[in-house]
Design a protein around this motif. Structure first.
Motif, mmCIF file in Angstrom:
data_model
loop_
_atom_site.group_PDB
_atom_site.id
_atom_site.type_symbol
_atom_site.label_atom_id
_atom_site.label_comp_id
_atom_site.label_asym_id
_atom_site.label_seq_id
_atom_site.Cartn_x
_atom_site.Cartn_y
_atom_site.Cartn_z
ATOM 1 N N SER A 5 0.834 -1.197 0.000
ATOM 2 C CA SER A 5 0.000 0.000 0.000
ATOM 3 C C SER A 5 0.873 1.253 0.000
ATOM 4 C CB SER A 5 -0.918 0.009 1.229
ATOM 5 O OG SER A 5 -1.830 -1.062 1.177
ATOM 6 N N ILE A 10 -4.723 1.985 -0.997
ATOM 7 C CA ILE A 10 -4.764 0.866 -0.057
ATOM 8 C C ILE A 10 -4.869 -0.439 -0.842
ATOM 9 C CG2 ILE A 10 -6.011 -0.205 1.850
ATOM 10 C CD1 ILE A 10 -4.689 2.430 2.588
ATOM 11 N N THR A 184 -11.725 -2.361 5.073
ATOM 12 C CA THR A 184 -10.817 -1.881 4.024
ATOM 13 C C THR A 184 -11.341 -0.601 3.387
ATOM 14 O OG1 THR A 184 -10.185 -4.172 3.554
ATOM 15 C CG2 THR A 184 -9.651 -2.521 1.884
ATOM 16 N N ALA A 187 -10.575 2.332 5.452
ATOM 17 C CA ALA A 187 -9.168 2.715 5.308
ATOM 18 C C ALA A 187 -8.951 3.496 4.019
ATOM 19 C CB ALA A 187 -8.284 1.470 5.341
#
Length: 279
Positions: A5, A10, A184, A187
């Motif tokens: 990442s 990400i 995820t 993020a």
């Protein structure tokens, strides 16, 4: 060199493993996934992470494999010969180098993105087999063979619009980018909007996943679309209370960022009508 990442991208663990495996094996990485899940951006981030130049070959329905190697402009040469131009005596003046040629002759290793390969004719992937395998091709007009100085990192994306030939698939390392789970996606959002309020983010993402899971939806909103939606929510300074969907307001707020065809808009309008009728 290992890809992982970055500050602005990400990558899941399995995606990072796939990229690094393809680099190690020196095979093209074939990436599939829903539109808007970051397939094209992956190539840009791999290039930045590994400190390489990125060459992008954007494939269209009319694109031919030969264009990735070179194009010979016979019409211009004929015109110049009629005008008595001196340059007509060197055929190299009429050869336009394609993205593969540029990647092969680069002084350093580069990342070559072949974007949306499934848009082209079914023979397109097969026509590139030898060049991607041997890392060389022949220029018939000059009689020379172009060989790669450094084997490029090749990333090929597909939206799965058509099946790719088995012979082509055998030469690739394959990865399917699954739609990110809630953790995820949070993020990913934090990378783009680090100051977003927690309550707004929680409410928005909960609603977003509810929309994606609505039965009968023709096109599920993607990662890029939820980022656009959140940008609009922040620009309008909306709070979690403004996102309530009930009664006539079953359509999500600023739904044009998430629903991209009239069938899906009508679906939510019908659901709202049915909800009112059950009261």
């Amino acid at each position: 060199m290992q890809f992982s990442s970055t500050r602005s991208y990400i990558a899941s663990e399995d995606l990072a493993i796939a990229v690094n495996a393809a680099v190690t094996l020196q095979r093209p990485l074939l990436v599939k996934g829903e539109p808007g899940t970051g397939k094209t951006e992956l190539a840009r981030q791999v290039a930045e992470s590994l400190g390489m130049e990125l060459l992008e070959w954007n494939v269209k329905s009319t694109t031919k494999a030969q264009q990735g190697l070179y194009e010979y402009d016979a019409v211009s040469r004929l015109r110049d010969s009629q005008l008595g131009e001196e340059r007509v005596h060197d055929v190299r003046n009429y050869i336009r180098k394609g993205k593969l040629w540029q990647a092969f002759e680069a002084d350093r290793r580069v990342v070559l993105l072949i974007d949306e390969i499934d848009k082209a004719d079914i023979e397109f992937p097969n026509d590139l087999l030898q060049e991607l395998d041997r890392m060389e091709f022949h220029v018939y007009e000059t009689g020379e063979t172009i060989r790669a100085r450094h084997r490029p990192v090749v990333i090929i994306t597909s939206n799965n619009e058509k099946e790719l030939p088995d012979a082509f698939l055998r030469r690739c390392f394959f990865h399917y980018i699954r739609f990110p789970d809630l953790e995820t996606l949070r993020a990913i959002v934090s990378v783009h909007y680090p100051d977003i309020r927690e309550q707004l983010l929680t409410t928005a993402l909960t609603q977003f996943y509810e929309i994606r899971e609505t039965p009968g939806l023709k096109k599920k909103p993607s990662t890029s679309e939820v980022l656009d939606w959140l940008k609009l929510l922040l620009a309008e300074d909306l709070g979690p209370e403004d996102l309530k969907r009930e009664g006539r307001n079953l359509l999500p707020r600023l739904h044009g960022a998430l629903l991209k065809n009239e069938q899906d808009v009508h679906l939510f309008e019908r659901l709202a009508f049915m909800a009112r009728g059950q009261r």
